[in-house]
Scaffold this motif. Structure first.
Motif, PDB file in Angstrom:
ATOM      1  N   ASP A 232      29.727  83.802  66.110  1.00 15.80           N
ATOM      2  CA  ASP A 232      29.843  82.400  66.528  1.00 15.80           C
ATOM      3  C   ASP A 232      31.181  82.111  67.192  1.00 15.80           C
ATOM      4  N   ILE A 233      32.235  82.799  66.750  1.00 13.47           N
ATOM      5  CA  ILE A 233      33.555  82.625  67.384  1.00 13.47           C
ATOM      6  C   ILE A 233      33.520  83.143  68.814  1.00 13.47           C
ATOM      7  N   VAL A 234      32.936  84.327  69.002  1.00 10.83           N
ATOM      8  CA  VAL A 234      32.856  84.915  70.344  1.00 10.83           C
ATOM      9  C   VAL A 234      31.997  84.049  71.251  1.00 10.83           C
ATOM     10  N   LEU A 235      30.877  83.566  70.732  1.00  7.97           N
ATOM     11  CA  LEU A 235      30.002  82.705  71.529  1.00  7.97           C
ATOM     12  C   LEU A 235      30.724  81.425  71.940  1.00  7.97           C
ATOM     13  N   LYS A 236      31.471  80.840  71.017  1.00  6.15           N
ATOM     14  CA  LYS A 236      32.227  79.620  71.338  1.00  6.15           C
ATOM     15  C   LYS A 236      33.266  79.903  72.420  1.00  6.15           C
ATOM     16  N   ALA A 237      33.956  81.045  72.316  1.00  6.02           N
ATOM     17  CA  ALA A 237      34.968  81.400  73.313  1.00  6.02           C
ATOM     18  C   ALA A 237      34.335  81.523  74.693  1.00  6.02           C
ATOM     19  N   GLN A 238      33.153  82.140  74.748  1.00  5.21           N
ATOM     20  CA  GLN A 238      32.484  82.288  76.038  1.00  5.21           C
ATOM     21  C   GLN A 238      32.038  80.940  76.599  1.00  5.21           C
ATOM     22  N   GLU A 239      31.420  80.127  75.749  1.00 10.57           N
ATOM     23  CA  GLU A 239      30.896  78.845  76.218  1.00 10.57           C
ATOM     24  C   GLU A 239      32.014  77.899  76.648  1.00 10.57           C
ATOM     25  N   VAL A 240      33.110  77.877  75.900  1.00 10.11           N
ATOM     26  CA  VAL A 240      34.252  77.025  76.268  1.00 10.11           C
ATOM     27  C   VAL A 240      34.835  77.478  77.605  1.00 10.11           C
ATOM     28  N   ALA A 241      34.953  78.796  77.786  1.00  9.71           N
ATOM     29  CA  ALA A 241      35.501  79.325  79.032  1.00  9.71           C
ATOM     30  C   ALA A 241      34.608  78.951  80.217  1.00  9.71           C
ATOM     31  N   ILE A 242      33.307  79.158  80.080  1.00  8.51           N
ATOM     32  CA  ILE A 242      32.387  78.857  81.183  1.00  8.51           C
ATOM     33  C   ILE A 242      32.436  77.374  81.547  1.00  8.51           C
ATOM     34  N   LYS A 243      32.477  76.504  80.537  1.00  6.43           N
ATOM     35  CA  LYS A 243      32.526  75.063  80.797  1.00  6.43           C
ATOM     36  C   LYS A 243      33.842  74.633  81.443  1.00  6.43           C
ATOM     37  N   SER A 244      34.881  75.461  81.293  1.00 11.10           N
ATOM     38  CA  SER A 244      36.205  75.106  81.817  1.00 11.10           C
ATOM     39  C   SER A 244      36.424  75.539  83.259  1.00 11.10           C
ATOM     40  N   ILE A 245      35.532  76.345  83.803  1.00 10.67           N
ATOM     41  CA  ILE A 245      35.732  76.885  85.156  1.00 10.67           C
ATOM     42  C   ILE A 245      35.739  75.771  86.184  1.00 10.67           C
ATOM     43  N   LYS A 246      36.790  75.772  87.007  1.00 10.16           N
ATOM     44  CA  LYS A 246      36.898  74.784  88.088  1.00 10.16           C
ATOM     45  C   LYS A 246      37.480  75.472  89.312  1.00 10.16           C
ATOM     46  N   VAL A 247      36.980  75.099  90.488  1.00  9.33           N
ATOM     47  CA  VAL A 247      37.546  75.606  91.732  1.00  9.33           C
ATOM     48  C   VAL A 247      39.009  75.176  91.817  1.00  9.33           C
ATOM     49  N   GLY A 248      39.876  76.120  92.147  1.00 12.16           N
ATOM     50  CA  GLY A 248      41.312  75.842  92.238  1.00 12.16           C
ATOM     51  C   GLY A 248      42.088  76.231  90.991  1.00 12.16           C
ATOM     52  N   MET A 249      41.410  76.393  89.866  1.00 13.49           N
ATOM     53  CA  MET A 249      42.075  76.792  88.627  1.00 13.49           C
ATOM     54  C   MET A 249      42.581  78.237  88.747  1.00 13.49           C
ATOM     55  N   PRO A 250      43.825  78.510  88.335  1.00 17.96           N
ATOM     56  CA  PRO A 250      44.280  79.898  88.322  1.00 17.96           C
ATOM     57  C   PRO A 250      43.425  80.717  87.348  1.00 17.96           C
ATOM     58  N   ILE A 251      43.031  81.890  87.767  1.00 17.43           N
ATOM     59  CA  ILE A 251      42.151  82.725  86.944  1.00 17.43           C
ATOM     60  C   ILE A 251      42.764  83.029  85.585  1.00 17.43           C
ATOM     61  N   CYS A 252      44.088  83.213  85.532  1.00 17.41           N
ATOM     62  CA  CYS A 252      44.750  83.528  84.264  1.00 17.41           C
ATOM     63  C   CYS A 252      44.549  82.421  83.227  1.00 17.41           C
ATOM     64  N   GLU A 253      44.375  81.199  83.697  1.00 15.19           N
ATOM     65  CA  GLU A 253      44.167  80.071  82.788  1.00 15.19           C
ATOM     66  C   GLU A 253      42.825  80.201  82.053  1.00 15.19           C
ATOM     67  N   LEU A 254      41.859  80.734  82.750  1.00 11.85           N
ATOM     68  CA  LEU A 254      40.536  80.930  82.157  1.00 11.85           C
ATOM     69  C   LEU A 254      40.600  81.960  81.028  1.00 11.85           C
ATOM     70  N   ASP A 255      41.327  83.038  81.272  1.00  8.98           N
ATOM     71  CA  ASP A 255      41.518  84.056  80.226  1.00  8.98           C
ATOM     72  C   ASP A 255      42.182  83.436  78.999  1.00  8.98           C
ATOM     73  N   LYS A 256      43.173  82.590  79.239  1.00 13.46           N
ATOM     74  CA  LYS A 256      43.907  81.957  78.127  1.00 13.46           C
ATOM     75  C   LYS A 256      43.006  81.031  77.320  1.00 13.46           C
ATOM     76  N   ILE A 257      42.144  80.297  78.004  1.00  7.26           N
ATOM     77  CA  ILE A 257      41.248  79.349  77.316  1.00  7.26           C
ATOM     78  C   ILE A 257      40.362  80.085  76.312  1.00  7.26           C
ATOM     79  N   ALA A 258      39.738  81.177  76.758  1.00 10.78           N
ATOM     80  CA  ALA A 258      38.864  81.944  75.869  1.00 10.78           C
ATOM     81  C   ALA A 258      39.672  82.616  74.761  1.00 10.78           C
ATOM     82  N   ARG A 259      40.826  83.159  75.128  1.00  3.13           N
ATOM     83  CA  ARG A 259      41.652  83.882  74.155  1.00  3.13           C
ATOM     84  C   ARG A 259      42.182  82.939  73.073  1.00  3.13           C
TER      85      ARG A 259
END
Length: 337
Positions: A232-259
């Motif tokens: 459930d933790i891994v699933l939450k990390a994936q779902e939160v990351a996917i919902k956070s994706i935005k054009v213009g966002m630095p890719i490293c920020e996406l890694d940080k959100i899931a991590r």
């Protein structure tokens, strides 16, 4: 633009044909594919370039360079031997362009996006067909054999990479190799695989519970409370990351959100790889979704979101889907079909 390539997928991207022994050379509007006699007939039929047959490819490339006399030539130093680099540098000014083709291919064209979507759909269907072949008592070797049979349609299509099939503690190794471990009821089974469609790759990971109703859904029920908690933790990390994706966002920020989701749950040190990677003609290509990549997310990108937690000696969980960025929207490609 003047450049030279020697990798199969990079050559294919430029001219629609490639082999395991070829060089592509572009000087201005002149485009050449140099290959040996085993491949010239096929190359002449398919390549969008002048085909030149040669036994010594690099020597022939140098002859062409001497004939056309370009002022400079872009070359990816990661792909060439020191000997070949030196050989060419004596006749032309070589401009080092690391990851030249990967950078070019990072933003997919519409036809590429279409091919990738089809690859993903066919790969997901193979997962569904394989679930009917999963039986208690089979070891990882047999499971892998049956999995590949479904993925390749009995050899009719190619794999993106050698699939990962791992039971329980073997799944704690992100790139597990096969063992003789046999599957039992209530075990955890990690499956990571992809197929190619017209050379374009798919990539998907499911971690599933072996119970009465085997499912390839991302929503799994484990008898073990600990397995369920980690899942459930891994699933939450994936779902939160996917919902956070935005054009213009630095890719490293996406890694940080899931991590950060996994760190907050107390398992940060067990997430031992980056969040994802680009997928296209190569199974691993730009953009790499990691903590160092400051490249902004852009339309036309395709990459995986695959967080994981790996507990040595116990089990591992990874959930992976591919996402496409198109018209400022995020399309999750490899979820349930």
């Amino acid at each position: 633009m003047n450049f030279i390539l020697n990798k199969e997928n990079e050559i294919y991207y430029e001219c629609g044909w490639s082999s395991d022994n070829a060089i592509f050379l572009q000087i201005g509007d002149n485009r050449f594919v140099i290959t040996d006699g085993r491949y010239t007939l096929d190359a002449n039929e398919k390549a969008n370039a002048e085909v030149i047959e040669a036994r010594d490819l690099i020597k022939k490339a140098r002859e062409i360079i001497l004939k056309y006399k370009p002022k400079n030539l872009k070359i990816d130093p990661n792909n060439w031997s020191y000997k070949d680099f030196e050989f060419l540098s004596k006749v032309v000014s070589l401009q080092k362009a690391p990851f030249f083709s990967h950078k070019k291919r990072m933003i997919k064209k519409d036809y590429e996006l279409d091919l990738i979507q089809k690859a993903v759909k066919k790969g997901a269907k193979a997962f569904e067909k394989f679930k009917k072949e999963i039986e208690v008592g089979l070891d990882e070797f047999e499971l892998s054999y049956r999995f590949k049979e479904k993925l390749t349609k009995r050899g009719k299509r190619e794999l993106s990479f050698e699939p990962i099939v791992a039971i329980n503690k073997n799944a704690a190794k992100p790139h597990a190799t096969l063992t003789k471990t046999k599957l039992k009821k209530n075990d955890l089974l990690l499956l990571d695989a992809g197929i190619k469609y017209k050379r374009y790759c798919s990539d998907r990971t499911r971690t599933i519970s072996i119970n009465n109703e085997i499912s390839m859904s991302k929503y799994q029920n484990f008898k073990s409370l600990n397995k369920q908690k980690i899942y459930d933790i891994v699933l939450k990390a994936q779902e939160v990351a996917i919902k956070s994706i935005k054009v213009g966002m630095p890719i490293c920020e996406l890694d940080k959100i899931a991590r950060d989701v996994i760190k907050k749950a107390g398992y940060g040190k067990y997430f031992v790889h980056s969040l994802g990677h680009g997928v296209g003609l190569d199974i691993h290509e730009w953009p790499y979704v990691n903590s160092r990549n400051k490249t902004p997310i852009q339309n036309g990108m395709v990459f995986t979101i695959e967080p994981g937690i790996y507990l040595p000696g116990e089990f591992g969980v990874r959930i992976e889907d591919m996402v496409m960025i198109k018209d400022d929207k995020v399309i999750v490609l490899s979820e349930e079909i």
